[in-house]
Design a protein around this motif. Sequence first.
Motif, PDB file in Angstrom:
ATOM      1  N   VAL A   1       0.517  -0.957   0.038  1.00 49.67           N
ATOM      2  CA  VAL A   1      -0.005   0.034   0.347  1.00 49.67           C
ATOM      3  C   VAL A   1       1.010   1.601  -0.470  1.00 49.67           C
ATOM      4  O   VAL A   1       1.662   1.392   0.765  1.00 49.67           O
ATOM      5  CB  VAL A   1      -1.106   0.005   1.380  1.00 49.67           C
ATOM      6  CG1 VAL A   1      -1.860   1.484   1.511  1.00 49.67           C
ATOM      7  CG2 VAL A   1      -1.489  -1.109   1.253  1.00 49.67           C
ATOM      8  N   CYS A   2       0.526   1.691  -1.032  1.00 51.33           N
ATOM      9  CA  CYS A   2       1.627   3.506  -0.742  1.00 51.33           C
ATOM     10  C   CYS A   2       1.338   4.207   0.464  1.00 51.33           C
ATOM     11  O   CYS A   2      -0.069   4.269   1.291  1.00 51.33           O
ATOM     12  CB  CYS A   2       0.703   4.188  -1.756  1.00 51.33           C
ATOM     13  SG  CYS A   2       1.099   6.377  -2.121  1.00 51.33           S
ATOM     14  N   PRO A   3       2.700   4.495   1.076  1.00 56.65           N
ATOM     15  CA  PRO A   3       2.475   5.296   2.218  1.00 56.65           C
ATOM     16  C   PRO A   3       1.678   6.755   2.368  1.00 56.65           C
ATOM     17  O   PRO A   3       1.872   7.604   3.137  1.00 56.65           O
ATOM     18  CB  PRO A   3       3.933   5.483   2.541  1.00 56.65           C
ATOM     19  CG  PRO A   3       4.627   5.418   1.211  1.00 56.65           C
ATOM     20  CD  PRO A   3       4.060   4.344   0.641  1.00 56.65           C
ATOM     21  N   ASP A   4       1.851   6.933   1.226  1.00 53.70           N
ATOM     22  CA  ASP A   4       1.529   8.248   1.177  1.00 53.70           C
ATOM     23  C   ASP A   4       0.601   9.228   1.233  1.00 53.70           C
ATOM     24  O   ASP A   4      -0.789   9.113   1.124  1.00 53.70           O
ATOM     25  CB  ASP A   4       2.088   9.091  -0.175  1.00 53.70           C
ATOM     26  CG  ASP A   4       4.183   9.612  -0.524  1.00 53.70           C
ATOM     27  OD1 ASP A   4       4.294   9.156   0.890  1.00 53.70           O
ATOM     28  OD2 ASP A   4       4.325  10.367  -1.158  1.00 53.70           O
ATOM     29  N   CYS A   5      -0.277   8.043   0.377  1.00 55.44           N
ATOM     30  CA  CYS A   5      -1.912   7.792  -0.325  1.00 55.44           C
ATOM     31  C   CYS A   5      -2.566   6.877   0.504  1.00 55.44           C
ATOM     32  O   CYS A   5      -4.046   7.107   1.094  1.00 55.44           O
ATOM     33  CB  CYS A   5      -2.124   8.083  -0.996  1.00 55.44           C
ATOM     34  SG  CYS A   5      -2.258   6.569  -2.581  1.00 55.44           S
ATOM     35  N   ALA A   6      -2.052   5.962   1.293  1.00 55.65           N
ATOM     36  CA  ALA A   6      -2.502   4.603   2.094  1.00 55.65           C
ATOM     37  C   ALA A   6      -3.484   3.984   0.800  1.00 55.65           C
ATOM     38  O   ALA A   6      -4.510   3.566   2.094  1.00 55.65           O
ATOM     39  CB  ALA A   6      -3.216   5.724   3.264  1.00 55.65           C
TER      40      ALA A   6
ATOM     41  N   SER B   1      -4.270  13.322  -7.941  1.00 62.42           N
ATOM     42  CA  SER B   1      -3.557  11.447  -8.192  1.00 62.42           C
ATOM     43  C   SER B   1      -2.474  11.831  -7.332  1.00 62.42           C
ATOM     44  O   SER B   1      -1.587  12.878  -7.665  1.00 62.42           O
ATOM     45  CB  SER B   1      -3.815  11.786  -9.771  1.00 62.42           C
ATOM     46  OG  SER B   1      -3.354   9.657  -9.821  1.00 62.42           O
ATOM     47  N   CYS B   2      -1.957  11.111  -6.497  1.00 62.72           N
ATOM     48  CA  CYS B   2      -0.742  10.157  -5.892  1.00 62.72           C
ATOM     49  C   CYS B   2       0.324   9.591  -6.882  1.00 62.72           C
ATOM     50  O   CYS B   2       0.312   9.563  -7.877  1.00 62.72           O
ATOM     51  CB  CYS B   2      -1.256   9.864  -4.949  1.00 62.72           C
ATOM     52  SG  CYS B   2       0.646   8.985  -3.711  1.00 62.72           S
ATOM     53  N   ALA B   3       1.326  11.242  -6.872  1.00 58.72           N
ATOM     54  CA  ALA B   3       2.802  10.956  -7.756  1.00 58.72           C
ATOM     55  C   ALA B   3       3.195   9.397  -7.482  1.00 58.72           C
ATOM     56  O   ALA B   3       3.712   9.352  -8.172  1.00 58.72           O
ATOM     57  CB  ALA B   3       3.291  12.530  -7.225  1.00 58.72           C
ATOM     58  N   ARG B   4       3.449   9.708  -5.971  1.00 55.63           N
ATOM     59  CA  ARG B   4       4.207   8.774  -5.842  1.00 55.63           C
ATOM     60  C   ARG B   4       3.542   7.263  -6.273  1.00 55.63           C
ATOM     61  O   ARG B   4       4.471   6.478  -7.148  1.00 55.63           O
ATOM     62  CB  ARG B   4       3.875   8.707  -4.180  1.00 55.63           C
ATOM     63  CG  ARG B   4       5.213   7.431  -3.789  1.00 55.63           C
ATOM     64  CD  ARG B   4       5.301   7.304  -2.084  1.00 55.63           C
ATOM     65  NE  ARG B   4       6.682   6.277  -1.721  1.00 55.63           N
ATOM     66  CZ  ARG B   4       6.721   6.302  -0.196  1.00 55.63           C
ATOM     67  NH1 ARG B   4       6.716   7.928   0.168  1.00 55.63           N
ATOM     68  NH2 ARG B   4       7.286   5.797  -0.528  1.00 55.63           N
ATOM     69  N   CYS B   5       2.421   6.469  -6.122  1.00 53.44           N
ATOM     70  CA  CYS B   5       2.302   5.818  -6.924  1.00 53.44           C
ATOM     71  C   CYS B   5       1.214   5.942  -8.308  1.00 53.44           C
ATOM     72  O   CYS B   5       0.574   4.430  -8.959  1.00 53.44           O
ATOM     73  CB  CYS B   5       0.827   4.887  -6.060  1.00 53.44           C
ATOM     74  SG  CYS B   5      -0.557   5.789  -5.769  1.00 53.44           S
ATOM     75  N   GLY B   6       1.165   6.645  -8.814  1.00 54.88           N
ATOM     76  CA  GLY B   6       0.673   7.340 -10.163  1.00 54.88           C
ATOM     77  C   GLY B   6      -0.821   7.369  -9.771  1.00 54.88           C
ATOM     78  O   GLY B   6      -1.699   6.688 -10.827  1.00 54.88           O
TER      79      GLY B   6
HETATM   80 ZN   LIG Z   1       0.006   6.866  -3.656  1.00 54.90          ZN
END
Ligand SMILES: [Zn+2]
Length: 61
Positions: free
Chosen positions: A30-35, A44-49
């Motif tokens: 799970v992306c830690p930035d957007c949970a 849209s979360c950039a870390r996980c696209g």
């Molecule tokens: Zn994310």
Amino acid sequence: MGIDRDDTNQPSLKPGDEAAPGTPGSGEDVCPDCAGTGTLQGESCARCGGTGIVQEGIGGG
Ligand SMILES: [Zn+2]
């Protein structure tokens, strides 16, 4: 006759990815930035696209 591979077609890594999908020793997390929502502050979360999932290396140094 070898395997017809298109080496120019590299997998597109997202900024949060630590390994390419399918890489041995890596796995989805799970992306830690957007949970895992894929959205961060209404965008849209950039870390996980925007997928909410990132590829994490497992057991790496
Ligand atoms: Zn994310």
